[in-house]
Motif scaffolding. Structure first.
Motif, PDB file in Angstrom:
ATOM      1  N   SER A 130      14.458  -7.157  12.406  1.00 43.45           N
ATOM      2  CA  SER A 130      13.610  -8.486  12.580  1.00 43.45           C
ATOM      3  C   SER A 130      13.161  -8.314  14.068  1.00 43.45           C
ATOM      4  O   SER A 130      11.810  -8.432  14.185  1.00 43.45           O
ATOM      5  CB  SER A 130      14.196  -9.487  12.360  1.00 43.45           C
ATOM      6  N   ARG A 133      10.499  -5.454  14.414  1.00 48.82           N
ATOM      7  CA  ARG A 133       9.416  -5.669  13.867  1.00 48.82           C
ATOM      8  C   ARG A 133       8.546  -6.614  14.537  1.00 48.82           C
ATOM      9  O   ARG A 133       7.191  -6.523  14.908  1.00 48.82           O
ATOM     10  CB  ARG A 133       9.576  -6.274  12.421  1.00 48.82           C
ATOM     11  N   GLU A 186       5.669   3.041  13.290  1.00 46.92           N
ATOM     12  CA  GLU A 186       5.666   2.975  12.066  1.00 46.92           C
ATOM     13  C   GLU A 186       6.731   3.686  11.182  1.00 46.92           C
ATOM     14  O   GLU A 186       7.258   3.096  10.278  1.00 46.92           O
ATOM     15  CB  GLU A 186       4.014   3.384  11.335  1.00 46.92           C
ATOM     16  N   LEU A 201      10.159   2.028  11.693  1.00 46.25           N
ATOM     17  CA  LEU A 201      10.075   0.663  11.066  1.00 46.25           C
ATOM     18  C   LEU A 201      10.415   1.027   9.410  1.00 46.25           C
ATOM     19  O   LEU A 201      10.973   0.080   8.903  1.00 46.25           O
ATOM     20  CB  LEU A 201       8.792  -0.283  11.394  1.00 46.25           C
ATOM     21  N   LYS A 242      13.980  -5.219   5.363  1.00 48.12           N
ATOM     22  CA  LYS A 242      13.092  -6.300   5.609  1.00 48.12           C
ATOM     23  C   LYS A 242      14.041  -7.592   5.560  1.00 48.12           C
ATOM     24  O   LYS A 242      14.755  -8.178   5.706  1.00 48.12           O
ATOM     25  CB  LYS A 242      12.263  -6.553   4.655  1.00 48.12           C
TER      26      LYS A 242
END
Length: 124
Positions: free
Chosen positions: A93, A96, A116, A119, A124
């Motif tokens: 988190s 992101r 990217e 990540l 999530k």
């Protein structure tokens, strides 16, 4: 006896009077180059820590970089490394959130692809 003639002044040539053909580097440019080198060394150490799977050490170095360099020339690179380190620590988190800030600040960054990819590894 013949009178002594005064000595002629030393000959000067165009070469000795001419201005230098290139300007010496300014003090500011020298300081900037030195600062850039110092910034680069810290970021290289952080990158090496990430490669050695020591993301906590990388974060420590990146935070030190942020404190030491108020207006860094390499802020974009530092911020990308922050995201990568957070990913490696499993702090998805935070990674992101930092990546979103990075994207707004550097919308055309060549480093975005690496962010990217990183990540994509975190849940999530």
């Amino acid at each position: 006896a013949p009178a002594a003639t005064p000595a002629a002044p030393p000959a000067t040539t165009t070469a000795t009077r001419a201005a230098p053909t290139s300007k010496p580097a300014s003090k500011t440019a020298g300081v900037r180059a030195t600062t850039l080198g110092a910034e680069r060394r810290v970021l290289d150490q952080a990158r090496a820590a990430l490669a050695a799977r020591r993301p906590a050490s990388a974060l420590t170095l990146l935070r030190a970089h942020r404190r030491r360099f108020a207006r860094p020339a390499l802020a974009e690179e530092r911020e990308a490394l922050f995201v990568l380190a957070l990913v490696d620590l499993g702090q998805g988190s935070q990674a992101r959130a930092r990546a979103a800030t990075f994207r707004r600040r550097y919308p055309r960054s060549l480093l975005w692809r690496a962010i990217e990819r990183a990540l994509a590894k975190v849940s999530k």
